[in-house]
Motif scaffolding. Structure first.
Motif, short mmCIF file in Angstrom:
data_model
loop_
_atom_site.label_atom_id
_atom_site.label_comp_id
_atom_site.label_asym_id
_atom_site.label_seq_id
_atom_site.Cartn_x
_atom_site.Cartn_y
_atom_site.Cartn_z
N ARG A 9 -9.36 33.04 40.72
CA ARG A 9 -8.05 33.48 41.21
C ARG A 9 -8.13 33.97 42.65
N LEU A 10 -9.23 34.67 43.00
CA LEU A 10 -9.37 35.22 44.35
C LEU A 10 -10.08 34.27 45.32
N VAL A 11 -10.54 33.14 44.79
CA VAL A 11 -11.27 32.14 45.57
C VAL A 11 -12.48 32.79 46.26
N ILE A 12 -13.28 33.48 45.45
CA ILE A 12 -14.54 34.07 45.91
C ILE A 12 -15.61 33.70 44.89
N SER A 13 -16.86 33.94 45.24
CA SER A 13 -17.94 33.58 44.31
C SER A 13 -18.02 34.58 43.16
N ILE A 14 -18.57 34.13 42.06
CA ILE A 14 -18.75 35.00 40.91
C ILE A 14 -19.74 36.12 41.23
N ASP A 15 -20.69 35.86 42.14
CA ASP A 15 -21.63 36.90 42.58
C ASP A 15 -20.89 38.00 43.33
N THR A 16 -19.91 37.63 44.14
CA THR A 16 -19.13 38.63 44.87
C THR A 16 -18.32 39.47 43.90
N VAL A 17 -17.75 38.86 42.90
CA VAL A 17 -17.01 39.60 41.88
C VAL A 17 -17.94 40.60 41.21
N GLY A 18 -19.11 40.14 40.82
CA GLY A 18 -20.08 41.01 40.17
C GLY A 18 -20.47 42.20 41.04
N ARG A 19 -20.66 41.95 42.32
CA ARG A 19 -21.02 43.02 43.25
C ARG A 19 -19.88 44.05 43.35
N HIS A 20 -18.64 43.56 43.45
CA HIS A 20 -17.50 44.48 43.52
C HIS A 20 -17.36 45.30 42.22
N ILE A 21 -17.53 44.64 41.10
CA ILE A 21 -17.42 45.33 39.81
C ILE A 21 -18.51 46.40 39.69
N THR A 22 -19.74 46.05 40.07
CA THR A 22 -20.84 47.02 40.03
C THR A 22 -20.52 48.24 40.89
N ASN A 23 -20.02 48.00 42.10
CA ASN A 23 -19.68 49.10 43.00
C ASN A 23 -18.56 49.96 42.42
N LEU A 24 -17.56 49.32 41.82
CA LEU A 24 -16.46 50.05 41.21
C LEU A 24 -16.96 50.92 40.06
N TYR A 25 -17.76 50.35 39.19
CA TYR A 25 -18.30 51.12 38.05
C TYR A 25 -19.07 52.33 38.55
N ARG A 26 -19.88 52.15 39.58
CA ARG A 26 -20.66 53.27 40.11
C ARG A 26 -19.74 54.37 40.63
N LYS A 27 -18.69 53.99 41.34
CA LYS A 27 -17.78 54.97 41.93
C LYS A 27 -17.01 55.77 40.89
N ILE A 28 -16.66 55.14 39.77
CA ILE A 28 -15.87 55.84 38.75
C ILE A 28 -16.72 56.33 37.57
N GLY A 29 -18.02 56.05 37.61
CA GLY A 29 -18.91 56.51 36.54
C GLY A 29 -18.77 55.72 35.26
N ALA A 30 -18.37 54.46 35.36
CA ALA A 30 -18.19 53.62 34.17
C ALA A 30 -19.47 52.86 33.86
#
Length: 55
Positions: A9-30
């Motif tokens: 949907r965002l026309v980015i790589s799955i690795d980029t999605v994973g990196r963003h998700i990892t960073n988000l989880y770290r920031k919110i403690g998930a």
């Protein structure tokens, strides 16, 4: 959505999605999507589910 669907949907790589998700989880403690969903509900970022069918 799955990481693959988000990437498409965002026309980015799955690795980029994973990196963003990892960073988000770290920031919110998930530890995963369930924790992140609970956080979003608690913080009022999404409406409470109504119990109806999913789109």
């Amino acid at each position: 959505m799955t990481s693959r669907a988000i990437a498409a949907r965002l026309v980015i790589s799955i690795d980029t999605v994973g990196r963003h998700i990892t960073n988000l989880y770290r920031k919110i403690g998930a530890r995963g999507r369930a924790d992140a969903t609970a956080y979003a509900l608690h913080m009022g970022l999404v409406p409470e589910p109504t119990g109806g069918p999913r789109p």
